[in-house]
Write a protein that holds these residues in place. Structure first.
Motif, PDB file in Angstrom:
ATOM      1  N   PHE A 158       0.833  -1.213   0.000  1.00  0.00           N
ATOM      2  CA  PHE A 158       0.000   0.000   0.000  1.00  0.00           C
ATOM      3  C   PHE A 158       0.865   1.260   0.000  1.00  0.00           C
ATOM      4  CE2 PHE A 158      -3.512  -2.779   1.322  1.00  0.00           C
ATOM      5  CZ  PHE A 158      -4.557  -2.239   0.589  1.00  0.00           C
ATOM      6  N   GLU A 159       1.913   1.257   0.816  1.00  0.00           N
ATOM      7  CA  GLU A 159       2.769   2.440   0.919  1.00  0.00           C
ATOM      8  C   GLU A 159       3.436   2.779  -0.411  1.00  0.00           C
ATOM      9  OE1 GLU A 159       6.804   3.537   3.259  1.00  0.00           O
ATOM     10  OE2 GLU A 159       5.163   2.782   4.501  1.00  0.00           O
ATOM     11  N   SER A 160       3.811   1.768  -1.172  1.00  0.00           N
ATOM     12  CA  SER A 160       4.485   2.029  -2.447  1.00  0.00           C
ATOM     13  C   SER A 160       3.502   2.313  -3.578  1.00  0.00           C
ATOM     14  CB  SER A 160       5.383   0.851  -2.833  1.00  0.00           C
ATOM     15  OG  SER A 160       4.640  -0.231  -3.356  1.00  0.00           O
ATOM     16  N   ALA A 161       2.198   2.121  -3.324  1.00  0.00           N
ATOM     17  CA  ALA A 161       1.217   2.244  -4.397  1.00  0.00           C
ATOM     18  C   ALA A 161       0.462   3.564  -4.401  1.00  0.00           C
ATOM     19  CB  ALA A 161       0.212   1.093  -4.314  1.00  0.00           C
ATOM     20  N   MET A 162       0.311   4.187  -3.217  1.00  0.00           N
ATOM     21  CA  MET A 162      -0.506   5.400  -3.187  1.00  0.00           C
ATOM     22  C   MET A 162      -0.149   6.309  -2.020  1.00  0.00           C
ATOM     23  SD  MET A 162      -4.172   3.889  -1.942  1.00  0.00           S
ATOM     24  CE  MET A 162      -3.915   2.282  -2.672  1.00  0.00           C
ATOM     25  N   VAL A 163      -0.479   7.573  -2.215  1.00  0.00           N
ATOM     26  CA  VAL A 163      -0.328   8.601  -1.188  1.00  0.00           C
ATOM     27  C   VAL A 163      -1.657   9.315  -1.079  1.00  0.00           C
ATOM     28  CG1 VAL A 163       0.785  10.798  -0.620  1.00  0.00           C
ATOM     29  CG2 VAL A 163       2.125   8.950  -1.610  1.00  0.00           C
ATOM     30  N   ILE A 164      -2.103   9.537   0.166  1.00  0.00           N
ATOM     31  CA  ILE A 164      -3.296  10.334   0.427  1.00  0.00           C
ATOM     32  C   ILE A 164      -2.813  11.549   1.205  1.00  0.00           C
ATOM     33  CG2 ILE A 164      -5.630  10.367   1.364  1.00  0.00           C
ATOM     34  CD1 ILE A 164      -5.336   7.194   1.432  1.00  0.00           C
ATOM     35  N   GLU A 165      -2.722  12.674   0.532  1.00  0.00           N
ATOM     36  CA  GLU A 165      -2.080  13.859   1.104  1.00  0.00           C
ATOM     37  C   GLU A 165      -2.699  14.310   2.412  1.00  0.00           C
ATOM     38  OE1 GLU A 165      -1.704  17.013  -1.773  1.00  0.00           O
ATOM     39  OE2 GLU A 165      -1.066  15.589  -3.329  1.00  0.00           O
ATOM     40  N   GLN A 166      -4.014  14.334   2.512  1.00  0.00           N
ATOM     41  CA  GLN A 166      -4.660  14.848   3.713  1.00  0.00           C
ATOM     42  C   GLN A 166      -5.076  13.727   4.672  1.00  0.00           C
ATOM     43  OE1 GLN A 166      -7.698  17.689   2.569  1.00  0.00           O
ATOM     44  NE2 GLN A 166      -6.267  18.817   1.280  1.00  0.00           N
ATOM     45  N   SER A 167      -4.284  12.679   4.721  1.00  0.00           N
ATOM     46  CA  SER A 167      -4.496  11.591   5.681  1.00  0.00           C
ATOM     47  C   SER A 167      -3.128  11.190   6.205  1.00  0.00           C
ATOM     48  CB  SER A 167      -5.173  10.403   5.008  1.00  0.00           C
ATOM     49  OG  SER A 167      -5.229   9.305   5.886  1.00  0.00           O
ATOM     50  N   ASP A 168      -2.913  11.432   7.500  1.00  0.00           N
ATOM     51  CA  ASP A 168      -1.585  11.129   8.027  1.00  0.00           C
ATOM     52  C   ASP A 168      -1.555   9.896   8.924  1.00  0.00           C
ATOM     53  OD1 ASP A 168      -2.861  12.142  10.234  1.00  0.00           O
ATOM     54  OD2 ASP A 168      -1.348  13.631  10.719  1.00  0.00           O
ATOM     55  N   MET A 169      -2.708   9.186   9.032  1.00  0.00           N
ATOM     56  CA  MET A 169      -2.694   7.991   9.857  1.00  0.00           C
ATOM     57  C   MET A 169      -3.643   6.949   9.286  1.00  0.00           C
ATOM     58  SD  MET A 169      -3.450   7.368  13.899  1.00  0.00           S
ATOM     59  CE  MET A 169      -5.217   7.327  13.782  1.00  0.00           C
ATOM     60  N   GLY A 170      -3.156   5.725   9.258  1.00  0.00           N
ATOM     61  CA  GLY A 170      -3.985   4.592   8.874  1.00  0.00           C
ATOM     62  C   GLY A 170      -3.720   3.441   9.815  1.00  0.00           C
ATOM     63  N   VAL A 171      -4.751   2.646  10.069  1.00  0.00           N
ATOM     64  CA  VAL A 171      -4.593   1.464  10.913  1.00  0.00           C
ATOM     65  C   VAL A 171      -5.218   0.262  10.216  1.00  0.00           C
ATOM     66  CG1 VAL A 171      -4.471   2.708  13.110  1.00  0.00           C
ATOM     67  CG2 VAL A 171      -6.688   1.993  12.230  1.00  0.00           C
ATOM     68  N   ASN A 172      -4.558  -0.871  10.372  1.00  0.00           N
ATOM     69  CA  ASN A 172      -5.141  -2.121   9.889  1.00  0.00           C
ATOM     70  C   ASN A 172      -6.307  -2.458  10.799  1.00  0.00           C
ATOM     71  OD1 ASN A 172      -3.217  -2.591   7.837  1.00  0.00           O
ATOM     72  ND2 ASN A 172      -1.779  -3.302   9.379  1.00  0.00           N
ATOM     73  N   TYR A 173      -7.465  -2.735  10.212  1.00  0.00           N
ATOM     74  CA  TYR A 173      -8.644  -3.056  10.996  1.00  0.00           C
ATOM     75  C   TYR A 173      -8.949  -4.553  10.968  1.00  0.00           C
ATOM     76  CZ  TYR A 173     -13.277  -2.494  13.026  1.00  0.00           C
ATOM     77  OH  TYR A 173     -14.380  -2.580  13.842  1.00  0.00           O
ATOM     78  N   GLY A 174      -8.421  -5.240   9.974  1.00  0.00           N
ATOM     79  CA  GLY A 174      -8.640  -6.681   9.920  1.00  0.00           C
ATOM     80  C   GLY A 174      -8.716  -7.189   8.500  1.00  0.00           C
ATOM     81  N   LEU A 175      -9.126  -8.426   8.428  1.00  0.00           N
ATOM     82  CA  LEU A 175      -9.243  -9.121   7.143  1.00  0.00           C
ATOM     83  C   LEU A 175     -10.568  -9.861   7.119  1.00  0.00           C
ATOM     84  CD1 LEU A 175      -5.669 -10.577   7.354  1.00  0.00           C
ATOM     85  CD2 LEU A 175      -6.378  -8.862   5.675  1.00  0.00           C
TER      86      LEU A 175
END
Length: 151
Positions: free
Chosen positions: A74-91
């Motif tokens: 995910f990190e190498s595929a996209m950038v969301i400029e106005q989002s500085d935090m993401g958390v894995n929620y599950g599968l």
């Protein structure tokens, strides 16, 4: 790499393949480190000589090692400029559909399946992820990954 200014801009892509990651090469060192971290020392992963004579002709990566690379993809595929935090929620669903011999190159294709608001001005993103092995037609891992992103 895809660039999005806002979470709303990304959420508008529901139903679309959004991004493809960079290629990652799987090394024996990574496999060995994963074995140490998880206690999974099965010979098909860590005994190079025995694995060469085994069913895959080489040591293979743990399925969970492949899965654990999702954040890197995910990190190498996209950038969301106005989002500085993401958390894995599950599968919701994971399948390991093919072996990953050491030395393989992997990348992931991400399709946005859903985007739903969550508390704290966040968005829960449901991703369909197909991890591809270079030179092989069928994905080696398919997963439905839930990620919460916040501004």
């Amino acid at each position: 790499m895809r660039h999005f200014k806002t979470l709303a801009e990304l959420a508008a892509c529901v139903g679309q393949e959004v991004a493809t990651s960079e290629w990652i090469t799987i090394s024996q060192e990574q496999v060995n480190q994963f074995a140490e971290a998880t206690g999974d020392h099965q010979w098909i992963h860590v005994d190079v000589d025995r694995a060469k004579a085994g069913p895959f002709g080489a040591p293979i990566a743990h399925g969970f090692l492949t899965l654990s690379l999702l954040p890197v993809f995910f990190e190498s595929a996209m950038v969301i400029e106005q989002s500085d935090m993401g958390v894995n929620y599950g599968l919701n669903r994971v399948r390991f559909t093919g072996p990953v011999p050491v030395g393989s190159r992997l990348r992931a294709r991400m399709t946005l399946l859903a985007a739903e608001p969550v508390a704290g001005d966040g968005v829960q993103l449901t991703w369909g992820v197909a991890v591809e092995r270079e030179g092989v037609d069928k994905p080696v891992c398919v997963a439905e990954s839930l990620v919460r992103r916040y501004p």
